[in-house]
Design a protein around this motif. Structure first.
Motif, PDB file in Angstrom:
ATOM      1  N   ILE A 164       8.238  -6.464  -9.307  1.00  0.00           N
ATOM      2  CA  ILE A 164       8.320  -5.058  -9.708  1.00  0.00           C
ATOM      3  C   ILE A 164       8.022  -4.193  -8.494  1.00  0.00           C
ATOM      4  O   ILE A 164       6.995  -4.370  -7.827  1.00  0.00           O
ATOM      5  N   ARG A 165       8.900  -3.265  -8.215  1.00  0.00           N
ATOM      6  CA  ARG A 165       8.693  -2.307  -7.129  1.00  0.00           C
ATOM      7  C   ARG A 165       8.696  -0.910  -7.726  1.00  0.00           C
ATOM      8  O   ARG A 165       9.578  -0.566  -8.508  1.00  0.00           O
ATOM      9  N   ALA A 166       7.685  -0.142  -7.359  1.00  0.00           N
ATOM     10  CA  ALA A 166       7.569   1.203  -7.920  1.00  0.00           C
ATOM     11  C   ALA A 166       7.023   2.158  -6.877  1.00  0.00           C
ATOM     12  O   ALA A 166       6.298   1.755  -5.959  1.00  0.00           O
ATOM     13  N   THR A 167       7.384   3.413  -7.005  1.00  0.00           N
ATOM     14  CA  THR A 167       6.772   4.484  -6.219  1.00  0.00           C
ATOM     15  C   THR A 167       6.302   5.549  -7.186  1.00  0.00           C
ATOM     16  O   THR A 167       6.911   5.763  -8.240  1.00  0.00           O
ATOM     17  N   GLY A 168       5.196   6.200  -6.833  1.00  0.00           N
ATOM     18  CA  GLY A 168       4.663   7.190  -7.747  1.00  0.00           C
ATOM     19  C   GLY A 168       3.680   8.133  -7.095  1.00  0.00           C
ATOM     20  O   GLY A 168       3.357   8.011  -5.909  1.00  0.00           O
ATOM     21  N   THR A 169       3.201   9.062  -7.889  1.00  0.00           N
ATOM     22  CA  THR A 169       2.238  10.052  -7.413  1.00  0.00           C
ATOM     23  C   THR A 169       0.835   9.468  -7.433  1.00  0.00           C
ATOM     24  O   THR A 169       0.535   8.537  -8.184  1.00  0.00           O
ATOM     25  N   VAL A 170      -0.014  10.044  -6.601  1.00  0.00           N
ATOM     26  CA  VAL A 170      -1.405   9.610  -6.498  1.00  0.00           C
ATOM     27  C   VAL A 170      -2.300  10.814  -6.720  1.00  0.00           C
ATOM     28  O   VAL A 170      -2.091  11.872  -6.119  1.00  0.00           O
ATOM     29  N   ARG A 171      -3.323  10.670  -7.567  1.00  0.00           N
ATOM     30  CA  ARG A 171      -4.258  11.774  -7.798  1.00  0.00           C
ATOM     31  C   ARG A 171      -5.574  11.237  -8.333  1.00  0.00           C
ATOM     32  O   ARG A 171      -5.677  10.077  -8.739  1.00  0.00           O
TER      33      ARG A 171
END
Length: 219
Positions: A141-148
């Protein structure tokens, strides 16, 4: 003169011990408490009137360390700032304590589990790659996303998820895959009372800012 030299030596010992205690406090491994109003140290606290014979008090402390290694995970570029720092046989208490540090990607990946890679993605986002079994099939699984920062924890929420297979597989397993790459976890190795306030992605890891009031660290 002897008393003066004794006072200088004692002061140096106190500063060294305070430095060690504060840095150990960053690596004590207790999960952060629920968020509180920000308590970033500023100025110098008033001296206590109830200082015990075996206690030492410092009005304000500002310490840095290039690296901090603990059983819970490594941190880099650590800076700890405290006010009203009292320490004795039972440990340390700070009226306020703030910590800035970088959590290396490898530290976060280790918390998630084996076979996981975390890395910087464009536009301040984070990438996550991990192996998992979905519906009896092992996939990457490859994912990109926001960080907070969310409720005192580091949160990575995926915006794109790729299973590296046919489109129908992405559609069928999308929700399950998204859950596997939605990362929510505390900053490793920080004492109770410190709350994550801010996190940003850097080329080497997540830059975090934590602070808290009435922070106590036992020996």
């Amino acid at each position: 003169m002897k008393q003066f030299l004794l006072g200088v030596v004692t002061t140096l010992v106190v500063l060294v011990v305070a430095a060690a205690v504060l840095l150990v406090s960053v690596g004590s491994g207790t999960a952060p408490a629920a968020p509180r109003p920000s308590a970033t140290p500023s100025g110098t606290a008033a001296p206590p009137t109830d200082l015990a014979a075996d206690e030492t008090w410092l009005g304000s402390v500002d310490l840095t360390s290039r690296d901090l290694v603990s059983a819970e995970g490594d941190l880099a570029g650590v800076r700890a700032r405290g006010t009203g720092v009292r320490f004795g046989a039972d440990g340390m208490h700070a009226d306020t304590l703030a910590v800035d540090a970088t959590v290396p990607f490898a530290t976060v990946a280790e918390q998630i589990g084996s076979g996981t890679t975390v890395y910087a993605a464009p536009d301040g986002r984070a990438g996550v790659q991990r192996r998992a079994t979905l519906f009896g099939r092992t996939v990457t699984i490859r994912a990109t996303g926001t960080v907070r920062a969310d409720r005192g924890q580091l949160l990575i929420e995926p915006e794109t998820v790729d299973l590296g297979g046919p489109a129908f597989l992405d559609a069928i397993a999308g929700a399950a895959a998204r859950a596997l790459v939605t990362i929510r976890q505390p900053v490793p190795g920080v004492p109770a009372g410190l709350v994550l306030r801010k996190v940003t992605t850097t080329p080497s890891g997540f830059a975090v800012a934590l602070d808290g009031a009435d922070v106590t660290v036992g020996r």
